[in-house]
Design a protein around this motif. Structure first.
Motif, PDB file in Angstrom:
ATOM      1  N   ARG A  36      -7.481   6.020  -6.642  1.00 19.79           N
ATOM      2  CA  ARG A  36      -5.656   6.254  -5.836  1.00 19.79           C
ATOM      3  C   ARG A  36      -5.347   7.553  -6.910  1.00 19.79           C
ATOM      4  O   ARG A  36      -5.174   7.755  -7.122  1.00 19.79           O
ATOM      5  CB  ARG A  36      -4.930   4.406  -5.938  1.00 19.79           C
ATOM      6  N   GLN A  37      -5.257   7.745  -6.066  1.00 25.72           N
ATOM      7  CA  GLN A  37      -3.796   9.104  -5.436  1.00 25.72           C
ATOM      8  C   GLN A  37      -3.107   9.333  -5.043  1.00 25.72           C
ATOM      9  O   GLN A  37      -2.859   9.584  -3.788  1.00 25.72           O
ATOM     10  CB  GLN A  37      -4.854  10.587  -5.371  1.00 25.72           C
ATOM     11  N   THR A  38      -1.782   9.674  -5.160  1.00 27.83           N
ATOM     12  CA  THR A  38      -0.167  10.045  -4.652  1.00 27.83           C
ATOM     13  C   THR A  38       0.539  10.901  -4.952  1.00 27.83           C
ATOM     14  O   THR A  38      -0.254  11.630  -5.734  1.00 27.83           O
ATOM     15  CB  THR A  38       1.019   8.320  -5.627  1.00 27.83           C
ATOM     16  N   LEU A  39       1.272  11.143  -4.229  1.00 31.58           N
ATOM     17  CA  LEU A  39       2.108  12.417  -4.186  1.00 31.58           C
ATOM     18  C   LEU A  39       2.154  12.959  -5.248  1.00 31.58           C
ATOM     19  O   LEU A  39       3.163  12.229  -6.295  1.00 31.58           O
ATOM     20  CB  LEU A  39       2.926  11.852  -3.549  1.00 31.58           C
ATOM     21  N   ASP A  86       1.980   0.449  -2.346  1.00 30.21           N
ATOM     22  CA  ASP A  86       0.434   0.807  -1.948  1.00 30.21           C
ATOM     23  C   ASP A  86       0.194   2.073  -1.544  1.00 30.21           C
ATOM     24  O   ASP A  86      -1.107   2.197  -0.867  1.00 30.21           O
ATOM     25  CB  ASP A  86       0.025   0.063  -1.373  1.00 30.21           C
ATOM     26  N   SER A  87       1.156   2.580  -0.725  1.00 29.29           N
ATOM     27  CA  SER A  87       0.901   4.067   0.744  1.00 29.29           C
ATOM     28  C   SER A  87      -0.017   5.029  -1.253  1.00 29.29           C
ATOM     29  O   SER A  87       1.408   5.190  -1.822  1.00 29.29           O
ATOM     30  CB  SER A  87       2.638   4.827   0.489  1.00 29.29           C
ATOM     31  N   ALA A  88      -0.606   5.522  -0.269  1.00 25.89           N
ATOM     32  CA  ALA A  88      -1.757   6.572  -0.926  1.00 25.89           C
ATOM     33  C   ALA A  88      -2.594   6.975  -0.394  1.00 25.89           C
ATOM     34  O   ALA A  88      -2.590   6.759   0.294  1.00 25.89           O
ATOM     35  CB  ALA A  88      -1.970   5.550  -2.827  1.00 25.89           C
ATOM     36  N   MET A  89      -3.436   8.121  -1.468  1.00 24.11           N
ATOM     37  CA  MET A  89      -4.202   8.793  -0.628  1.00 24.11           C
ATOM     38  C   MET A  89      -5.877   7.591  -1.384  1.00 24.11           C
ATOM     39  O   MET A  89      -5.472   7.810  -2.865  1.00 24.11           O
ATOM     40  CB  MET A  89      -4.707  10.309  -0.707  1.00 24.11           C
ATOM     41  N   GLY A 108     -11.187  10.544   1.800  1.00 25.54           N
ATOM     42  CA  GLY A 108     -10.178   9.994   1.915  1.00 25.54           C
ATOM     43  C   GLY A 108      -9.391   9.722   2.688  1.00 25.54           C
ATOM     44  O   GLY A 108      -9.734   9.956   3.440  1.00 25.54           O
ATOM     45  N   THR A 109      -8.878   8.488   2.810  1.00 30.79           N
ATOM     46  CA  THR A 109      -8.213   7.896   3.781  1.00 30.79           C
ATOM     47  C   THR A 109      -6.686   7.409   2.714  1.00 30.79           C
ATOM     48  O   THR A 109      -6.633   7.094   2.279  1.00 30.79           O
ATOM     49  CB  THR A 109      -8.240   6.279   3.162  1.00 30.79           C
ATOM     50  N   ARG A 110      -5.800   7.893   3.595  1.00 32.49           N
ATOM     51  CA  ARG A 110      -4.250   8.174   3.705  1.00 32.49           C
ATOM     52  C   ARG A 110      -3.770   7.142   3.739  1.00 32.49           C
ATOM     53  O   ARG A 110      -3.775   7.023   5.000  1.00 32.49           O
ATOM     54  CB  ARG A 110      -3.244   9.193   3.997  1.00 32.49           C
TER      55      ARG A 110
END
Lengths: 114, 115
Positions: A36-39, A86-89, A108-110
């Motif tokens: 998981r990747q957040t901004l 949970d908002s993330a890539m 990825g899925t954004r």
């Protein structure tokens, strides 16, 4: 294209809804990973499969998260009762089975949770 | 525990000049080190890796990285930057001695190459 593929590429959902993402690894790779990747941050490891066996799980993978790889090919990541945090890539990667394998990532899925 | 530090949020360099993106790591055992690049709205692309052997590793698109065990560093370098190198760069590490496969990434360094 023989790379890792992920679907959907974008998902917008309302808080409390369930979402499911799919990852198709490179065909000859038997290892599959979710990150998981957040901004503004680097990817964080969530879980790892070798064939159909889930061998590693991060503490980030709360009870609302579940990942499967039933036939050792594609994998799904489900998030139940989504929260705005949970908002993330969500990134999927795959690698061959060797001690010094390289992980190759999908696009990825954004996920955006409103 | 394993960790990676990328001390610079952004690196600015003029096209044609050499570039360096810094990375330091911490592992208990032997490190397995990677550099990845990420373009906007895309996944990570593998650039190069270090396991053992020569401390200077060559990778894709003219990039190379220098492993320094005493300084626990793995800096990414390129002799002559291109505008198209502008992207987000991530260093990652895995501890070869633990048997775990999870990569730990740094927070990333944005490389801006000016024409």
């Amino acid at each position: 294209d023989t790379g890792v593929s992920q679907n959907p590429r974008h998902k917008i959902t309302k808080r409390g809804q369930n979402v499911t993402f799919r990852c198709d690894p490179i065909s000859e790779h038997n290892r599959l990973y979710w990150y998981r990747q957040t901004l503004g941050q680097g990817p964080e490891f969530l879980t790892y499969f070798q064939n159909e066996a889930q061998l590693e799980k991060s503490r980030l993978l709360s009870d609302r998260f579940s990942a499967e790889r039933p036939k050792g090919s594609f994998s799904t990541l489900e998030i139940q009762r989504t929260e705005q945090g949970d908002s993330a890539m969500y990134l999927c990667a795959s690698s061959p089975s060797s001690s010094t394998d390289t992980q190759y990532f999908g696009p990825g899925t954004r996920l955006t949770v409103l | 525990a394993q960790s990676v530090a990328q001390p610079e949020d952004q690196v600015n360099v003029a096209e044609g000049n050499p570039l360096t993106v810094k990375c330091t790591y911490s592992v208990s055992g032997n490190p397995y080190l990677f550099w990845y690049v990420q373009y906007p709205n895309r996944g990570l692309q593998f650039l190069l890796k270090y396991i053992t052997g020569d401390n200077l590793v060559k990778g894709s698109y003219g990039f190379e990285a220098e492993f320094n065990k005493s300084q626990t560093s793995f800096h990414l370098k390129k002799p002559s930057a291109l505008v198209s190198d502008s992207a987000l760069y991530f260093c990652a590490v895995r501890d070869l001695d633990t048997g775990r496969r999870a990569l730990t990434f740094g927070s990333g360094t944005r490389l801006q190459v000016q024409p």
